[in-house]
Write a protein that holds these residues in place. Structure first.
Motif, PDB file in Angstrom:
ATOM      1  N   GLU A 106     125.518 -25.225 138.137  1.00  0.00           N
ATOM      2  CA  GLU A 106     126.417 -24.333 138.874  1.00  0.00           C
ATOM      3  C   GLU A 106     127.088 -23.355 137.911  1.00  0.00           C
ATOM      4  O   GLU A 106     127.254 -23.643 136.729  1.00  0.00           O
ATOM      5  N   CYS A 107     127.515 -22.228 138.441  1.00  0.00           N
ATOM      6  CA  CYS A 107     128.189 -21.214 137.638  1.00  0.00           C
ATOM      7  C   CYS A 107     129.603 -21.689 137.281  1.00  0.00           C
ATOM      8  O   CYS A 107     130.347 -22.156 138.130  1.00  0.00           O
ATOM      9  N   ASP A 108     129.951 -21.585 136.013  1.00  0.00           N
ATOM     10  CA  ASP A 108     131.306 -21.887 135.556  1.00  0.00           C
ATOM     11  C   ASP A 108     132.128 -20.608 135.732  1.00  0.00           C
ATOM     12  O   ASP A 108     131.891 -19.604 135.048  1.00  0.00           O
ATOM     13  N   ASN A 110     135.071 -19.871 134.886  1.00  0.00           N
ATOM     14  CA  ASN A 110     135.888 -19.498 133.725  1.00  0.00           C
ATOM     15  C   ASN A 110     135.080 -18.687 132.709  1.00  0.00           C
ATOM     16  O   ASN A 110     135.600 -17.765 132.090  1.00  0.00           O
ATOM     17  N   THR A 111     133.825 -19.047 132.504  1.00  0.00           N
ATOM     18  CA  THR A 111     132.998 -18.360 131.503  1.00  0.00           C
ATOM     19  C   THR A 111     131.988 -17.405 132.133  1.00  0.00           C
ATOM     20  O   THR A 111     131.370 -16.618 131.418  1.00  0.00           O
ATOM     21  N   ALA A 112     131.770 -17.501 133.441  1.00  0.00           N
ATOM     22  CA  ALA A 112     130.751 -16.710 134.160  1.00  0.00           C
ATOM     23  C   ALA A 112     129.351 -17.014 133.624  1.00  0.00           C
ATOM     24  O   ALA A 112     128.478 -16.159 133.607  1.00  0.00           O
ATOM     25  N   LEU A 113     129.145 -18.267 133.189  1.00  0.00           N
ATOM     26  CA  LEU A 113     127.839 -18.685 132.672  1.00  0.00           C
ATOM     27  C   LEU A 113     127.352 -19.917 133.429  1.00  0.00           C
ATOM     28  O   LEU A 113     128.139 -20.726 133.893  1.00  0.00           O
ATOM     29  N   LYS A 114     126.042 -20.048 133.500  1.00  0.00           N
ATOM     30  CA  LYS A 114     125.456 -21.297 133.988  1.00  0.00           C
ATOM     31  C   LYS A 114     124.548 -21.830 132.886  1.00  0.00           C
ATOM     32  O   LYS A 114     124.035 -21.064 132.068  1.00  0.00           O
ATOM     33  N   THR A 115     124.390 -23.143 132.835  1.00  0.00           N
ATOM     34  CA  THR A 115     123.647 -23.771 131.744  1.00  0.00           C
ATOM     35  C   THR A 115     122.580 -24.701 132.292  1.00  0.00           C
ATOM     36  O   THR A 115     122.613 -25.106 133.452  1.00  0.00           O
ATOM     37  N   ARG A 116     121.641 -25.035 131.408  1.00  0.00           N
ATOM     38  CA  ARG A 116     120.647 -26.064 131.707  1.00  0.00           C
ATOM     39  C   ARG A 116     120.203 -26.711 130.406  1.00  0.00           C
ATOM     40  O   ARG A 116     120.309 -26.124 129.330  1.00  0.00           O
ATOM     41  N   THR A 117     119.697 -27.933 130.518  1.00  0.00           N
ATOM     42  CA  THR A 117     119.281 -28.720 129.359  1.00  0.00           C
ATOM     43  C   THR A 117     117.767 -28.833 129.341  1.00  0.00           C
ATOM     44  O   THR A 117     117.134 -28.950 130.390  1.00  0.00           O
ATOM     45  N   GLY A 118     117.213 -28.828 128.134  1.00  0.00           N
ATOM     46  CA  GLY A 118     115.772 -29.003 127.962  1.00  0.00           C
ATOM     47  C   GLY A 118     115.489 -30.163 127.032  1.00  0.00           C
ATOM     48  O   GLY A 118     116.180 -30.358 126.034  1.00  0.00           O
ATOM     49  N   ASN A 119     114.473 -30.967 127.381  1.00  0.00           N
ATOM     50  CA  ASN A 119     114.033 -32.079 126.537  1.00  0.00           C
ATOM     51  C   ASN A 119     112.728 -31.692 125.854  1.00  0.00           C
ATOM     52  O   ASN A 119     111.858 -31.062 126.476  1.00  0.00           O
ATOM     53  N   CYS A 139     125.874 -15.697 135.086  1.00  0.00           N
ATOM     54  CA  CYS A 139     125.632 -16.116 136.467  1.00  0.00           C
ATOM     55  C   CYS A 139     125.092 -14.987 137.334  1.00  0.00           C
ATOM     56  O   CYS A 139     124.480 -15.226 138.353  1.00  0.00           O
ATOM     57  N   GLY A 140     125.341 -13.777 136.965  1.00  0.00           N
ATOM     58  CA  GLY A 140     124.966 -12.665 137.821  1.00  0.00           C
ATOM     59  C   GLY A 140     126.210 -12.162 138.528  1.00  0.00           C
ATOM     60  O   GLY A 140     127.329 -12.394 138.088  1.00  0.00           O
ATOM     61  N   LYS A 141     126.034 -11.512 139.654  1.00  0.00           N
ATOM     62  CA  LYS A 141     127.185 -10.988 140.394  1.00  0.00           C
ATOM     63  C   LYS A 141     128.011 -12.126 140.958  1.00  0.00           C
ATOM     64  O   LYS A 141     127.491 -13.023 141.601  1.00  0.00           O
ATOM     65  N   LEU A 142     129.269 -12.076 140.692  1.00  0.00           N
ATOM     66  CA  LEU A 142     130.184 -13.056 141.272  1.00  0.00           C
ATOM     67  C   LEU A 142     130.860 -12.400 142.465  1.00  0.00           C
ATOM     68  O   LEU A 142     131.396 -11.298 142.357  1.00  0.00           O
TER      69      LEU A 142
END
Length: 154
Positions: A106-108, A110-119, A139-142
């Motif tokens: 989900e978009c944060d 506070n930072t306007a960023l979204k994250t993901r993890t890679g293995n 995140c793109g347009k908020l």
């Protein structure tokens, strides 16, 4: 009587064939025991240590990497090898490391960023790769929530 002599000859012949086969197998086994000694001489050389793949042009595609090893008995201590860096891999984690990424979070707000993890999925040429990585993107347009209903000032 002749039949018994014939059976004895057959038995003797079969026994001689069996002895011959056993002698051949033991000779072969003795030859196999000598081979590890030859391998021991080759093991005087250290393991190859490889540099990262350096693309010929750009940041992916065909390239070369350098290998070195140590050892007093080694005939070859350096060599160059062709390599290839896939163009669709994430370069920020090392061009020789491929990761399997989870879905974007989900978009944060506070930072306007979204994250993901890679293995780590695959490491080319025994590359030293991190087991898990995390990436972020905007995140793109908020969209701001719209007021529910109209307010009138009196």
């Amino acid at each position: 009587m002749q039949r018994q002599q014939q059976q004895r000859r057959m038995f003797t012949a079969a026994l001689l064939v069996l002895v011959f086969i056993l002698a051949a197998v033991s000779t072969t086994e003795a030859g196999k025991k000598e081979k590890p000694e030859k391998k021991a001489k080759k093991s005087d050389c250290g393991e190859w240590q490889w540099s990262v793949c350096v693309p010929t042009s750009g940041d992916c595609g065909l390239g070369t990497r350098e290998g070195t090893r140590t050892g007093a008995e080694c005939k070859q201590t350096t060599k160059t090898q062709k390599c290839k860096i896939p163009c669709n891999w994430k370069k920020q984690f090392g061009a020789e490391c491929k990761y399997q990424f989870q879905a974007w979070g989900e978009c944060d707000l506070n930072t306007a960023l979204k994250t993901r993890t890679g293995n780590l999925k695959r490491a080319l040429h025994n590359a030293d790769c991190q087991k898990t990585v995390t990436i972020s993107k905007p995140c793109g347009k908020l969209t701001k929530p719209k007021p529910q209903g109209k307010f009138h000032l009196l």
